[in-house]
Design an enzyme around this catalytic site. Structure first.
Site, short mmCIF file in Angstrom:
data_model
loop_
_atom_site.label_atom_id
_atom_site.label_comp_id
_atom_site.label_asym_id
_atom_site.label_seq_id
_atom_site.Cartn_x
_atom_site.Cartn_y
_atom_site.Cartn_z
CD GLU A 287 -43.59 61.66 38.50
OE1 GLU A 287 -43.44 62.05 39.79
OE2 GLU A 287 -44.10 60.67 38.21
CD GLU B 24 -40.75 58.25 40.41
OE1 GLU B 24 -41.59 57.62 41.21
OE2 GLU B 24 -40.72 59.37 40.80
#
Ligand code: BGP
Length: 488
Positions: free
Chosen positions: A387, A194
């Site tokens: 995810e 991220e």
């Protein structure tokens, strides 16, 4: 339930964790102190305080206290679920699930305890050789995240963290060691988890302490630039050292819709999508800063300092695939009349058409199909969902069983939309369900915010038997994988 849309035969069904949220053993194996070891939590905090704690990030006072704290109860990442010692049994459960791939991060401070040493810590390297060998032995490919927030604290103390361009060199020394010593055991690499997190949680993303920054936005985007350059150089080095290696770029996907068909809401949504998602994937996949960043930086009063070679580095070393975390979606509008709800890394306005999780995250399976279509259409690069999952306070019943029908519903709905996206023509490599086993949550540091299909008997103060138990969702996911996404 039968899903009649097919997944490719080689689709990589998997599960994901992060070193700092699972391993524990914070000071074992000569590991150095890392930035996640310093994040404080108190089980007595109410919901409001827990949410606030996510937004506080880090303060100078908390930083100084944590540096010398021997206490572990209030630092859950120091114990987590003791995966450092239990990984063989845990991987046996994951093999029982039939996982094709296992995603975890490597702890930088296990490999370079201070981060600036000339030589790595052999005990740390050996741990990951053993872990990844065990994965391969049990039929699982390895999806390795090189940096999932946890940065050696010494690099913050001595160099100021990612504000300092020297971090690129320390990070590449770390990458070189990983490629040399683990390269044969890893199938997919993610240089950063991220990479857009630095905007929304600057302590996690780039080790910034807000009360030490005169111009926070300037510091955030200078750190981000150093990480984008580091991401490109990690791709370059992998392609040179490991021909044929797959190195990706990853963001937290903040899918956001216009609150209404009013043109100003549509424009709001375009800006939100550009500023929170596409800026980062454009640089990693196209190799240059998009033109809309000029206005974004001007509005924020930011001037990113670049070295003459940076543009060439970015242009010549774009990623092989794109990856993202997807939990929820938001809506975009300047109208302040909307209720605000929580979400991954940030809060946003509530979509009246969506339900929320117990933590206020808006559940939007169709948003996953939308995100996949938009990203594939923009880049024509293979995609990997790194995810996805639902955090819930799973409570065992009188027999100790966990009936998490809500998790089965969530996962089923998102798998169905992945199948739709594949039918739409998206090249989707795989799916590593987040928190395949209960771990410490990252944003709010709560053990009770559970994601796993495997339950861990650990409470928020780290107490419990630490035993593992299969939830109802365990068998659902096992059958989903066994039938390649047909039996849902
Ligand atoms: C992402 C992180 C993961 C994970 C996930 C869920 O941002 O990459 O580490 O934590 O969020 O968030 P949380 O654990 O806060 O529920």
């Amino acid at each position: 339930m039968t899903n009649n849309k097919k997944f490719p035969q080689n689709f990589l069904w998997g599960g994901a964790i992060a070193a700092s949220q699972a391993e524990g053993a914070w000071n074992e194996g000569k590991k150095g102190l890392d930035t996640q070891d310093l994040r404080v939590f108190d089980a007595s905090w109410d919901a409001e305080m827990r949410r606030k704690n996510r937004d506080v990030n880090m303060t100078s006072e908390r930083f100084q206290t944590a540096l010398t704290a021997e206490d572990t109860e209030h630092y859950p990442f120091r114990w987590a679920i003791n995966f450092y010692h239990t990984y063989k049994d845990d991987l046996a459960l994951m093999q029982e699930l039939g996982l094709k791939i296992f995603r975890t991060s490597i702890s930088w401070a296990r490999i370079y305890p201070n981060g600036d040493e000339e030589q790595p810590n052999e005990e740390g390297i050996q741990y990951y050789i053993d872990l990844f060998t065990e994965c391969q032995k049990r039929g699982m490919k390895v999806f390795a995240t090189i940096l999932h927030y946890a940065t050696p604290v010494h690099l913050v103390l001595k160099y100021g963290g990612w504000k300092n361009r020297k971090m690129i060199d320390f990070y590449l020394r770390y990458c070189r060691t990983l490629y040399e010593r683990l390269g044969k055991l890893v199938d997919y690499w993610l240089p950063f988890n991220e990479i857009n997190c630095s905007r929304f949680n600057p302590w996690n993303g780039c080790c910034l302490i807000k009360d030490q920054e005169k111009n926070y936005d300037q510091a955030i985007f200078q750190c981000t630039h150093h990480q984008l350059v580091a991401n490109a150089l990690a791709v370059k080095m992998a392609h040179e050292m490991l021909p044929g290696s797959m190195v990706g770029g990853m963001i937290a996907r903040f899918t956001s819709y216009p609150a209404t068909c009013a043109p100003q809401d549509v424009m709001c949504s375009i800006l939100d999508e550009n500023y929170t998602n596409y800026f980062y994937t454009d640089v990693m996949a196209r190799g240059y800063y998009p033109s809309y960043t000029r206005r974004m930086f001007a509005d924020l009063g930011v001037t990113v300092e670049m070295e003459p070679e940076d543009q060439k580095i970015l242009a010549e070393n774009t990623v092989d695939f794109l990856s993202f975390s997807y939990y929820m979606s938001m809506i975009s509008t300047d109208d302040s009349g909307y209720e605000v709800t929580s979400g991954n890394l940030l809060s946003g306005k509530k979509n009246p058409y969506l339900q929320t999780s117990g933590w206020g995250w808006q559940i939007d399976p169709v948003g996953l199909r939308i995100s996949l279509n938009e990203m594939y259409d923009r880049y024509q690069l293979p995609l990997f969902i790194a995810e996805n999952g639902i955090g819930a306070n799973d409570l065992p019943d009188a027999d100790g069983q966990i009936h998490d029908a809500y998790r089965i519903d969530y996962l089923r709905a998102h798998v169905e939309q992945m199948a739709e996206a594949i039918a739409d023509g998206v090249d989707l490599l795989g799916y590593t369900m987040w928190g395949i086993i209960d771990i410490v949550s990252c944003g709010t540091i709560e053990m009770n915010k559970r994601y796993g299909v495997i339950y861990v008997d650990r409470d928020e103060a780290g107490k419990g038997t630490n035993e593992r138990r299969k939830k109802d969702s365990f068998d659902w996911y096992r059958r989903c994988i066994e039938t390649n996404g047909e039996q849902l």
